[in-house]
Design a protein around this motif. Structure first.
Motif, short mmCIF file in Angstrom:
data_model
loop_
_atom_site.label_atom_id
_atom_site.label_comp_id
_atom_site.label_asym_id
_atom_site.label_seq_id
_atom_site.Cartn_x
_atom_site.Cartn_y
_atom_site.Cartn_z
N GLU A 300 0.83 -1.22 0.00
CA GLU A 300 0.00 0.00 0.00
C GLU A 300 0.85 1.26 0.00
O GLU A 300 0.51 2.26 -0.61
N ILE A 301 1.96 1.23 0.75
CA ILE A 301 2.79 2.43 0.88
C ILE A 301 3.81 2.52 -0.25
O ILE A 301 4.25 3.61 -0.61
N LEU A 302 4.15 1.39 -0.85
CA LEU A 302 5.21 1.35 -1.88
C LEU A 302 5.08 2.43 -2.97
O LEU A 302 6.08 3.05 -3.35
N PRO A 303 3.85 2.71 -3.47
CA PRO A 303 3.76 3.73 -4.54
C PRO A 303 4.25 5.12 -4.10
O PRO A 303 4.58 5.95 -4.95
N GLU A 304 4.28 5.40 -2.79
CA GLU A 304 4.77 6.70 -2.32
C GLU A 304 6.28 6.82 -2.43
O GLU A 304 6.85 7.91 -2.31
N VAL A 305 6.93 5.68 -2.58
CA VAL A 305 8.39 5.68 -2.63
C VAL A 305 8.81 5.75 -4.08
O VAL A 305 8.46 4.89 -4.86
N VAL A 306 9.54 6.80 -4.43
CA VAL A 306 9.90 6.94 -5.85
C VAL A 306 11.40 6.81 -6.05
O VAL A 306 12.17 7.05 -5.17
#
Ligand code: GDP
Ligand code: ZN
Length: 306
Positions: A300-306
């Motif tokens: 869920e949080i992975l997309p926030e990490v770029v």
């Protein structure tokens, strides 16, 4: 940013220090926007004017000569991204970061995980404070949190209202830690700070004498020494916690519950542990060595990490 470099800030050229003025080493204990309060070794305080964007923060070690302030290298820097996407430097030279949660209001999904990852990535030790343990709903909430996080970080159930459980937290901070609390509005961060630092009100008096204004209208951030040892930085408005400059690799290895991934060897070196073939983390999840709930939250949080 090169934090080895010393940054000298003199706010007026015509006030350049004479070499005869003594240099004193101190610690920034409050930031008032246009001035910082510096505490020296002997216990003496002074206010030094700074530029608004000087970049100095509470917790900075500084050299002061006359009206000139020079920042010494930082051991740690904690940054966060607010809801508008703006990056803030929260404090310098912090050792620990407490994420304060309560059964009511409950933490938003992924909040505790983001704080833990951010703290670890900044070389701070994270811990969880569960406030409002006097409420009936607290027991099940504490059990659930212990179940998820106790293997990764210390969990302190307490009540700022009744004082129950505060001793263990005082002892932990008393081991010489400098810390800060982060948590959404309403979990009881102010109540907790008041319970831990009863001298906060005393300091308000001295600052009022200086500028005729209340502490809360001018102070951005303040450092408090605790009577049993340790220090706390109080940062008003420290509620949202977006990640800043976290690589995908750091995110995975700092994610609570993913401690086993440090030894995992995925086929691809830059594996995000999502849909890549030969992912050792997905295999750990399949074997039950990483809990499915932890993996779902990670994704869920992975997309926030770029
Ligand atoms: P902050 O927004 O995180 O600074 O939270 P506050 O310290 O302002 O507290 C928010 C509300 O929670 C207030 O109504 C407090 O009285 C209440 N509160 C704080 N600590 C406790 C606690 O330990 N138990 C209970 N029952 N209420 C608390
Ligand atoms: Zn992988």
């Amino acid at each position: 940013m090169n934090n080895k470099k010393r940054t000298g800030v003199s706010f007026r050229k015509d006030l350049a220090p004479s070499l005869s003025e003594p240099v004193r080493e101190g610690l920034i204990i409050a930031h008032h926007g246009v001035a910082v309060e510096v505490l020296f070794a002997g216990g003496e305080n002074c206010l030094v004017r700074v530029k608004r964007r000087s970049g100095h923060v509470v917790g900075d070690d500084v050299l002061v000569r006359g009206e000139v302030l020079e920042r010494l290298p930082r051991r740690t820097e904690l940054r966060r991204r607010d809801a508008m996407g703006k990056v803030h430097l929260v404090g310098a030279n912090l050792d620990v970061l407490g994420v304060v949660v309560s059964p009511s209001p409950p933490p938003p999904a992924g909040f505790i995980d983001r704080v833990i990852v951010a703290a670890r990535a900044a070389n701070l030790r994270p811990f969880v404070v569960v406030n409002k343990c006097d409420l009936d709903a607290a027991q099940a909430f504490v059990e659930e949190l212990r179940d998820t996080y106790a293997g990764a970080v210390s969990v302190f159930p307490l009540s700022a209202a009744t004082g129950e459980g505060l001793t263990l937290l005082r002892e932990f901070l008393g081991e010489g830690h400098r810390g800060a609390f982060v948590g959404i509005t309403g979990v009881g961060k102010s109540s907790l700070l008041n319970a831990l630092c009863p001298e906060i009100d005393l300091r308000v008096g001295t600052l009022n004498e200086y500028n005729g204004k209340g502490r809360h209208t001018t102070t951005v951030s303040t450092l408090h020494s605790l009577s049993d040892g340790g220090e706390l930085i109080d940062t008003p408005g420290f509620q949202d916690f977006g990640l800043v400059d976290i690589s995908e690799q750091d995110f995975a290895c700092h994610f609570p519950g993913f401690e086993k991934t440090k030894e995992a060897r995925c086929r691809f070196r830059n594996c995000r542990h999502h849909t890549e073939p030969g992912c050792a983390v997905v295999a750990l999840v399949a074997r039950g060595e990483i809990r499915a709930e932890r993996y779902a939250t990670y994704l869920e949080i992975l997309p926030e990490v770029v």
